[in-house]
Design an enzyme around this catalytic site. Sequence first.
Site, PDB file in Angstrom:
ATOM      1  N   SER A 138       0.859  -1.093   0.116  1.00 53.28           N
ATOM      2  CA  SER A 138       0.099  -0.030  -0.078  1.00 53.28           C
ATOM      3  C   SER A 138       0.789   1.246  -0.046  1.00 53.28           C
ATOM      4  CB  SER A 138      -0.769  -0.202   1.293  1.00 53.28           C
ATOM      5  OG  SER A 138      -1.330   1.342   1.258  1.00 53.28           O
ATOM      6  N   TYR A 152      -1.531  -0.204  10.362  1.00 50.26           N
ATOM      7  CA  TYR A 152      -1.466  -0.677   8.912  1.00 50.26           C
ATOM      8  C   TYR A 152      -0.293  -0.236   8.058  1.00 50.26           C
ATOM      9  CZ  TYR A 152      -3.344  -1.248   3.933  1.00 50.26           C
ATOM     10  OH  TYR A 152      -3.512  -1.378   2.675  1.00 50.26           O
ATOM     11  N   LYS A 156       2.733  -2.501   6.402  1.00 51.55           N
ATOM     12  CA  LYS A 156       2.880  -2.365   4.947  1.00 51.55           C
ATOM     13  C   LYS A 156       4.470  -2.065   4.871  1.00 51.55           C
ATOM     14  CE  LYS A 156      -0.789  -3.969   3.173  1.00 51.55           C
ATOM     15  NZ  LYS A 156      -0.876  -5.483   2.539  1.00 51.55           N
TER      16      LYS A 156
END
Length: 251
Positions: A138, A152, A156
């Site tokens: 991402s 998150y 990532k």
Amino acid sequence: MHFNLNGKTALITGSSKGIGLAIARALYAEGCKVALNSRNLDELTKATEEFVGSIAVAGDVTQPADAHRIVSEVLNSFHKLDILVCNVGSGRSVAPGNETAEEWQRMVSLNLWGTTNMVEASRSALSASKGVIVCMSSICGIEVVLDAPVTYSVAKAALNAYVRGIARPLSKQGIRINAVAPGNILFDNSVWTKKLNEDPLAVQKMLERDVSLSRLGVPQDIASLVVYLSSTCASFATGAIWTIDGGQARS
């Protein structure tokens, strides 16, 4: 451009819906035999119906034993593995500043261990086929995205470091690995579906302010890049993070 994927076998994790399902469709359209995976057997079975000769392999890739079993089932059915797409992950987490130990563990497990487990489980098979791995990252792992969950983003970023670091040892086995870092992608039941339903004007303002192309992406955008990276057209590409975000990332 000829991708030369006809007859290849591909395993796509997290592929019962959304981006994963679009990737399965794109690889299937290029002549691949596909193995679909998710934890939800009902969704998985339904998704697999559209792919003649495909298989559904339910399992939780965040568990090492399950990862090995999934690869074994694919090999039992197809006798080889050419392409592994690690698509399991989620950006649904707590708002920045509200992290807990449990949430850190959950997000790292989904967005990092789910990939590392599958890579380790499939190394032998991919070495035999001189295969390819594509991991789903991402843009949140590349730079700070306003209001994106820190859990998150960190997971990532760790995934990106893993892809860069493991590329050299994997290359010694004849395996290429790359990551795709999408921006804002719209599909059924995605975060952006919810945001559009709640405040479409706010979404449009954000797109015009932050995204060069002023639009959301769709799963097919990501799938097309995965097909390219899986093919001989990308034979010199490994250890790279491929951003596809409509021009949102600035770094």
